[in-house]
Design a protein around this motif. Sequence first.
Motif, PDB file in Angstrom:
ATOM      1  N   ASP A 259      38.327 -32.736   3.943  1.00 55.57           N
ATOM      2  CA  ASP A 259      39.576 -32.974   3.234  1.00 55.57           C
ATOM      3  C   ASP A 259      39.268 -33.663   1.901  1.00 55.57           C
ATOM      4  N   GLN A 260      40.012 -33.297   0.847  1.00 51.09           N
ATOM      5  CA  GLN A 260      39.759 -33.867  -0.472  1.00 51.09           C
ATOM      6  C   GLN A 260      39.918 -35.383  -0.476  1.00 51.09           C
ATOM      7  N   ASN A 261      40.832 -35.914   0.344  1.00 54.35           N
ATOM      8  CA  ASN A 261      40.999 -37.363   0.425  1.00 54.35           C
ATOM      9  C   ASN A 261      39.738 -38.037   0.953  1.00 54.35           C
ATOM     10  N   ASN A 262      39.018 -37.340   1.836  1.00 60.37           N
ATOM     11  CA  ASN A 262      37.769 -37.865   2.360  1.00 60.37           C
ATOM     12  C   ASN A 262      36.729 -37.986   1.250  1.00 60.37           C
ATOM     13  N   VAL A 263      36.659 -36.964   0.383  1.00 63.85           N
ATOM     14  CA  VAL A 263      35.730 -37.005  -0.745  1.00 63.85           C
ATOM     15  C   VAL A 263      36.108 -38.139  -1.692  1.00 63.85           C
ATOM     16  N   GLN A 264      37.411 -38.325  -1.937  1.00 64.14           N
ATOM     17  CA  GLN A 264      37.846 -39.406  -2.822  1.00 64.14           C
ATOM     18  C   GLN A 264      37.481 -40.776  -2.251  1.00 64.14           C
ATOM     19  N   GLY A 265      37.470 -40.871  -0.927  1.00 63.39           N
ATOM     20  CA  GLY A 265      37.012 -42.113  -0.307  1.00 63.39           C
ATOM     21  C   GLY A 265      35.559 -42.391  -0.638  1.00 63.39           C
ATOM     22  N   LEU A 266      34.730 -41.343  -0.626  1.00 66.65           N
ATOM     23  CA  LEU A 266      33.327 -41.493  -1.011  1.00 66.65           C
ATOM     24  C   LEU A 266      33.187 -41.867  -2.485  1.00 66.65           C
ATOM     25  N   VAL A 267      34.053 -41.298  -3.333  1.00 65.22           N
ATOM     26  CA  VAL A 267      34.035 -41.636  -4.771  1.00 65.22           C
ATOM     27  C   VAL A 267      34.276 -43.127  -4.946  1.00 65.22           C
ATOM     28  N   ARG A 268      35.284 -43.650  -4.267  1.00 64.65           N
ATOM     29  CA  ARG A 268      35.598 -45.079  -4.402  1.00 64.65           C
ATOM     30  C   ARG A 268      34.444 -45.948  -3.914  1.00 64.65           C
ATOM     31  N   GLN A 269      33.812 -45.536  -2.809  1.00 62.43           N
ATOM     32  CA  GLN A 269      32.676 -46.300  -2.305  1.00 62.43           C
ATOM     33  C   GLN A 269      31.516 -46.278  -3.288  1.00 62.43           C
ATOM     34  N   ALA A 270      31.238 -45.108  -3.869  1.00 60.77           N
ATOM     35  CA  ALA A 270      30.128 -44.984  -4.810  1.00 60.77           C
ATOM     36  C   ALA A 270      30.348 -45.863  -6.034  1.00 60.77           C
TER      37      ALA A 270
END
Length: 300
Positions: A6-17
């Motif tokens: 899910d795109q929201n899952n990828v955005q979660g990784l963006v915030r963590q990075a």
Amino acid sequence: MNEVTDQNNVQGLVRQALKVEHRPGDHSTRIPGLTLHLRNNPTDPLHCIYTLSLAVVLQGEKQISYGNQTFSCTEGQLTLTTFDLPVVSHVTHATRHKPFIGLVLKLDYNLILQVCSELKLNKPAGDIAYKSISVENLDDGLTDALKRLLNLQHETRFVDSLLPLLEKEIIIRLMESPHGPQLRYLASDGSPGSQILKVVAWLKQNFTQSIAMDDLAGRANMSGSAFRQHFKSLTGTSPLQYLKTLRLQEARDQMLMNRLDASQASSLVGYESASQFSREYSRLFGLPPSKDVQQLRRLL
């Protein structure tokens, strides 16, 4: 097959990075083998060597070329590299407000072998179209595993105990993803891929020596013609050009990181002729050694 993440899952990784690092550049992390890459602008094509690793584009887009093949990798996609390959790579989409963000995790070949054995995975079908580089959409399982891996950046007391488990989980999930056949082929005992991989590993340790191509074929237990054919199909280049690329890349690194001059670097990597080194360096990297290194220093 796992579902695309899910795109929201990828955005979660963006915030963590971005909590780890938000400045442009190539950044090591507190997690061995994991690096973070950020760019605010598209970049010029850069010659480099990709190792056995996975790379995830979290935001933006990049392009990779090797041999006569070109791949575009966009956000939410995972690139698996199963051989040490000379490639040309560059970021094609990035802005200050939406920078390119990528994660790279080096993989352990012995762990891949172990997982294949434990899961009792057979060699893939003989008609598999083996790819040294494969690009697939990231799935939720791998995304969650990468999130937990990034979390270790802030929980370093758990790195020694949890990192081996997470690395193994990531390999298992890769095996169950569309990348799986590529890893199984690589790990198949006696396959051309495993034989060439052994030669490549030996070359990485001995590339400064004078090396006969027939000797390399012997190390792979192949005839000279079969060795050259399999080597090129897996790496996108001939054994001789691969050897040159290893030498030139090492010379470039030495000039960049240790501030050697071209003469010192060429001798260090096995060149007897400085003029030949300069010609081959310019042919590969597009600029003479001193100008290329000056340009790279401005980019870092």
